[in-house]
Design an enzyme around this catalytic site. Structure first.
Site, short mmCIF file in Angstrom:
data_model
loop_
_atom_site.label_atom_id
_atom_site.label_comp_id
_atom_site.label_asym_id
_atom_site.label_seq_id
_atom_site.Cartn_x
_atom_site.Cartn_y
_atom_site.Cartn_z
N ASP A 4 0.86 -1.17 0.00
CA ASP A 4 0.00 0.00 0.00
C ASP A 4 0.91 1.24 0.00
O ASP A 4 2.11 1.13 0.27
CB ASP A 4 -0.88 -0.04 1.25
CG ASP A 4 -1.74 1.20 1.40
OD1 ASP A 4 -2.36 1.63 0.41
OD2 ASP A 4 -1.78 1.75 2.52
N ASP A 6 -0.08 5.18 1.05
CA ASP A 6 -0.27 6.07 2.20
C ASP A 6 -0.39 5.27 3.49
O ASP A 6 -1.23 4.37 3.60
CB ASP A 6 -1.53 6.91 2.01
CG ASP A 6 -1.46 7.78 0.77
OD1 ASP A 6 -1.16 8.98 0.91
OD2 ASP A 6 -1.71 7.26 -0.34
N ASP A 161 -1.73 -0.98 5.83
CA ASP A 161 -2.01 -0.49 7.18
C ASP A 161 -3.50 -0.32 7.46
O ASP A 161 -3.87 0.35 8.41
CB ASP A 161 -1.30 0.85 7.41
CG ASP A 161 -1.91 1.98 6.60
OD1 ASP A 161 -2.11 1.79 5.38
OD2 ASP A 161 -2.23 3.04 7.17
#
Length: 212
Positions: A4, A6, A161
């Site tokens: 991922d 960000d 996240d």
């Protein structure tokens, strides 16, 4: 290997928050603290506008606010965004081991491609939220990234996240890892997501792969 963007590779929360606070300032509202915005950094416009204006997709006026937010964010997205400490060394370690890696993000290509380039993230593939017509937790973006890298999905590890990252990875038949240094959503709880690995710092990935 897929990541991922960000909250996993880069810390972009301050620039996302700045765009939202600029909108509040134009409307005579006081800025909100970064601490309030930060857990929602992985949700982009939806997360920032939810905090700044208590609005959500489908509500009246949301689409106009989103267009304004994205334009404002585009103007500031390079100001403070940096790779998390340890990420550059981690990516170099993967490259030294001959491993290809890519980025799968819900961020539109309009932002993801130039941002990755500006930060020197030399991914073998970058799939944005508008690349396939689907966003995570749908597995299509991850499968497209694996296809571009020439890697079988079942041999991929996806690191993210947010719970939707773990759901997307599982749906794509990939192994998954939680980046516990990231935004993690409002609750901050991630152990119930069911990831195969839980990583508290970037360097732990190389250790988990036997590369450090």
């Amino acid at each position: 290997m897929l990541f991922d963007l960000d909250g996993t590779l880069v810390d972009s929360a301050a620039d996302l928050a700045a765009a939202a606070n600029a909108m509040r300032a134009d409307r005579g509202l006081a800025p909100l603290p970064l601490l309030q915005y930060r857990p929602h950094g992985g949700s982009g416009a939806r997360g920032m506008l939810g905090q700044a204006f208590d609005t959500a997709p489908g509500q009246s006026g949301y689409d106009e606010l989103k267009r304004e937010f994205l334009d404002r964010y585009e103007a500031v997205m390079y100001d403070s965004t940096r790779a998390f400490p340890g990420i550059e060394a981690e990516l170099l370690g993967l490259a030294d081991a001959g491993m290809t890696w890519g980025i799968v993000t819900n961020k539109a290509e309009r932002f993801a491609l130039p941002l990755a380039k500006a930060l020197g993230l030399a991914a073998g593939a970058i799939v944005g939220g508008d690349t396939t017509g689907h966003t995570k937790p749908h597995p299509a973006p991850l499968l497209e990234a694996a296809r571009r890298l020439g890697v079988a999905p079942q041999s991929c590890l996806y690191v993210g996240d947010d719970e939707r990252d773990i759901l997307a990875g599982r749906a794509a038949g990939m192994s998954t890892a939680t980046a516990a240094w990231g935004y993690l959503g409002e609750s901050g709880e991630f152990r119930h997501w069911g990831a195969d690995l839980e990583l508290s710092a970037p360097g732990e990935l190389l250790k988990a792969l036997g590369l450090a």
